[in-house]
Design an enzyme around this catalytic site. Structure first.
Site, PDB file in Angstrom:
ATOM      1  N   GLU A 164       0.702  -1.065   0.039  1.00  0.00           N
ATOM      2  CA  GLU A 164       0.044  -0.120  -0.050  1.00  0.00           C
ATOM      3  C   GLU A 164       0.731   1.206  -0.081  1.00  0.00           C
ATOM      4  OE1 GLU A 164      -0.363  -2.519   2.102  1.00  0.00           O
ATOM      5  OE2 GLU A 164      -2.428  -3.349   1.785  1.00  0.00           O
ATOM      6  N   PHE A 184     -11.165  -7.191  14.217  1.00  0.00           N
ATOM      7  CA  PHE A 184      -9.839  -7.679  13.552  1.00  0.00           C
ATOM      8  C   PHE A 184      -9.424  -6.579  12.559  1.00  0.00           C
ATOM      9  CE2 PHE A 184      -8.618  -9.892   9.792  1.00  0.00           C
ATOM     10  CZ  PHE A 184      -7.112 -10.192  10.098  1.00  0.00           C
ATOM     11  N   GLN A 185      -8.342  -6.289  12.066  1.00  0.00           N
ATOM     12  CA  GLN A 185      -7.667  -5.145  11.515  1.00  0.00           C
ATOM     13  C   GLN A 185      -8.721  -3.831  11.599  1.00  0.00           C
ATOM     14  OE1 GLN A 185      -7.661  -6.757   7.500  1.00  0.00           O
ATOM     15  NE2 GLN A 185      -5.614  -7.499   7.975  1.00  0.00           N
ATOM     16  N   LYS A 242     -17.560  -1.198   6.198  1.00  0.00           N
ATOM     17  CA  LYS A 242     -17.812  -2.291   5.518  1.00  0.00           C
ATOM     18  C   LYS A 242     -19.343  -2.226   5.297  1.00  0.00           C
ATOM     19  CE  LYS A 242     -18.138  -7.283   5.215  1.00  0.00           C
ATOM     20  NZ  LYS A 242     -17.567  -8.406   5.735  1.00  0.00           N
ATOM     21  N   MET A 265      24.353   9.310   1.010  1.00  0.00           N
ATOM     22  CA  MET A 265      23.959  10.477   1.706  1.00  0.00           C
ATOM     23  C   MET A 265      24.480  10.400   3.306  1.00  0.00           C
ATOM     24  SD  MET A 265      23.655  13.650   1.347  1.00  0.00           S
ATOM     25  CE  MET A 265      22.710  14.427  -0.006  1.00  0.00           C
TER      26      MET A 265
END
Ligand code: TPP
Length: 577
Positions: free
Chosen positions: A52, A114-115, A164, A476
């Site tokens: 993502e 969950f999640q 959802k 760097m």
């Protein structure tokens, strides 16, 4: 009016907004969206990222290359938190990315389901606004407002959280009308009184300088800027984010300013009597970080769409809040038709600085220098490519050596300095500009942060070029350790690296290698002219350092110009930033 479920409303509203590509990755709470997606696949392309964060940088690269919003779709919890670096990156560089996240059903909110994660709380500091949609019928308006907020005023990311049950619920679908939000009226034109003052200051100045930033690009102000500078013969320097807003081959352009800006540009800021800042926010990398010593002899005009940037780091004499293009148009209208300027002395001084300390490199050893790679790339492509850099030394050499001619052709993570941005952002840019050659220039460190997106690039048959500069180090970091930490090279060397050519091949891409200076040009030419996903691994000298460098917290005339010009208190300055 038609009845439909939230997931369908999502696509209908996106189509209405003119969105044709979405970067995403499915999961539990957005599965209904993915379920109805095939119905819309002729109008909206879904690009299946492998992470993502990658999807968010793709959307950002798309936005920066096109000027249109970039769209992300993902599920809740870890997927949403994976977008956070991408959102913060977009916010720091004012890029309109709209992120849609799935969320646990409303009755589960706050139950540690969950999640479940608090997407609104987590992204509040790095978005311009965010929405938790609670009713299916509210979804179209939330989406439309999200695009409106992201794309107007100072462009910025917005997140829409979609539980959802909102996505599977059914209701009447109505396309919302024009958006008008109480308390949010982004400015367009500048205040005429302030503009009059600014014009007087410009006409009175002997040593004026344009200090342009990324705002010039977002507002599309290049033509107006050229007209102003040509009419008044004002030299132009740009910040890292501004590169491309003014053609590098214009005689009035004196290259980038700031921590790794050119000697002439930084001296010009220090010695000018008027800074005309347009769409720049005076951050520490652009000003050297010593705000008290910034442009000590100058009056400052600051044109910016965001009133919050005014007087934030630098106290200015003439603030103008407005869209850069509009304000420049207003200025041009107020200027007398013919203006006599005498810039001989000022331009002569700038030329002297350019001659005294030009940007330079010396490619005569047997190791390839990155500056030579970028210079060669610029010459081969004649400045016509979209170049997306990652973060590190190579990023600064791209800024110094690639001769950008057009806006939206230089893309980089300037504000947040996000390693791993470059390659996925380049992919997003290629979706936005299929007509252009798009080159991702990255370091070996940065590329390793999102190299999984090679799969996405190959899967989408992309024609994209990767120039991977392998110096075996976090270059760097090594440079700072060389300059400020007495060469104490702690955790900056890679003892293990993949064979990047084999890695590319394992994904189905083409890989090429160059190890010697005499092979560079041929490798670049072959790679750039080969169709498909091509990774050119260039082995470069890890000892090359980027100069000039303003030590952190320094004034703009305090530049380290090369190894012989170290400051005495090098260890102390490192503590600044
Ligand atoms: C996500 C992230 N982690 C750490 C850093 C700190 N950092 C800045 S530059 C750099 C090294 C970059 O190495 P590489 O991509 O190989 O480029 P090079 O400097 O060698 O050109 C690091 C670790 C960062 N900018 N971003």
């Amino acid at each position: 009016m038609a009845r439909m479920i939230g997931a369908e409303m999502f696509f209908e509203t996106l189509i209405h907004e003119g969105i044709d590509v979405v970067f995403g990755l499915p999961g539990g709470y957005v599965l209904k969206v993915y379920d109805v997606m095939p119905k819309y696949s002729d109008r909206i392309r879904h690009v299946l990222a492998r992470h993502e964060q990658g999807a968010t940088h793709m959307a950002d690269g798309y936005a920066r290359a096109s000027g249109k919003p970039g769209v992300v779709l993902c599920t809740s919890g870890p997927a949403a938190t994976n977008t956070v670096t991408g959102i913060a990156t977009a916010q720091m560089d004012s890029s309109p990315v709209v992120v849609f996240t799935g969320q646990v059903p409303l009755p589960y909110l706050g139950s540690d389901a969950f999640q479940e994660a608090d997407h609104i709380g987590i992204t509040r500091p790095c978005t311009k606004h965010n929405y938790l949609v609670r009713r299916t019928k509210d979804l179209p308006l939330a989406i439309k407002e999200a695009f409106y907020i992201a794309g107007t005023g100072r462009p910025s990311p917005v997140l829409v959280d979609m539980p959802k049950d909102v996505l599977i619920g059914e209701d009447e679908f109505v396309i919302p009308g024009e958006i008008s939000l109480r308390g949010y009226k982004p400015p367009k034109k500048g205040h005429p009184g302030q503009i009059k003052r600014a014009v007087e200051m410009i006409l009175a100045a002997k040593r004026p300088l344009i200090f342009g930033g990324g705002g010039l690009i977002w507002s599309g102000a290049t033509e107006e800027l050229k007209e102003l500078t040509h009419r008044l013969q004002i030299p132009v320097t740009l910040t890292l984010m501004g590169l491309g807003a003014y053609p590098a081959d214009d005689p009035l352009f004196i290259s980038m300013l700031g921590m790794h800006g050119s000697y002439a540009a930084n001296m010009a800021v220090h010695e000018c009597d008027l800074v005309i800042s347009i769409g720049a926010r005076f951050d520490d990398r652009a000003t050297g970080g010593n705000f008290a010593k910034f442009a000590p002899n100058a009056k400052i005009i600051h044109i910016d769409i965001d009133p919050a940037t005014i007087d934030k780091n630098i106290v200015v004499h003439c603030p103008i809040v407005g869209d850069a293009k509009e304000v420049l148009k207003q200025m041009l209208e107020m200027l007398p038709a013919k203006v006599k300027t005498s810039r001989k002395e000022w331009m002569g001084q700038i030329k002297d600085w350019q001659k005294q300390h030009p940007l330079t490199y010396n490619q005569n050893g047997d190791k390839i220098l990155t500056s030579y790679v970028i210079d060669t790339l610029s010459k081969i492509t004649d400045g016509e490519a979209v170049v997306v850099s990652d973060v590190g030394q190579h990023q600064m050499w791209v800024a110094q050596w690639y001769k950008f001619k057009y806006p939206r052709t230089h893309i980089t993570s300037g504000g947040l300095g996000t390693m791993g941005f470059g390659f996925p952002a380049a992919m997003g840019a290629k979706f936005a500009r299929p007509d252009k050659m798009v080159i991702s220039v990255c370091g070996d460190g940065s590329f390793q942060m999102n190299m999984q997106e090679l799969a996405t690039a190959v899967e989408n048959n992309m024609d994209i070029k990767i120039v991977l500069l392998n110096n075996g180090h976090h270059g760097m970091v090594r440079q700072w350790q060389t300059m400020f930490f007495n060469g104490n090279y702690s955790a900056s060397k890679f003892d293990v690296l993949p064979d990047f050519v084999k890695l590319a091949e394992s994904f189905g891409a083409k890989g090429l290698k160059a190890k010697r200076p005499e092979d560079l040009e041929a490798t670049l030419k072959e790679g750039l002219s080969t169709e498909g996903v091509v990774l050119m691994e260039i082995f470069v000298d890890c000892e090359e350092l980027v100069y000039p460098m303003i030590a952190p917290g320094g004034a703009m005339n305090e530049m380290i110009l090369g190894p012989g010009t170290q400051l005495e208190n090098m260890a102390d300055v490192a503590d600044m930033a």
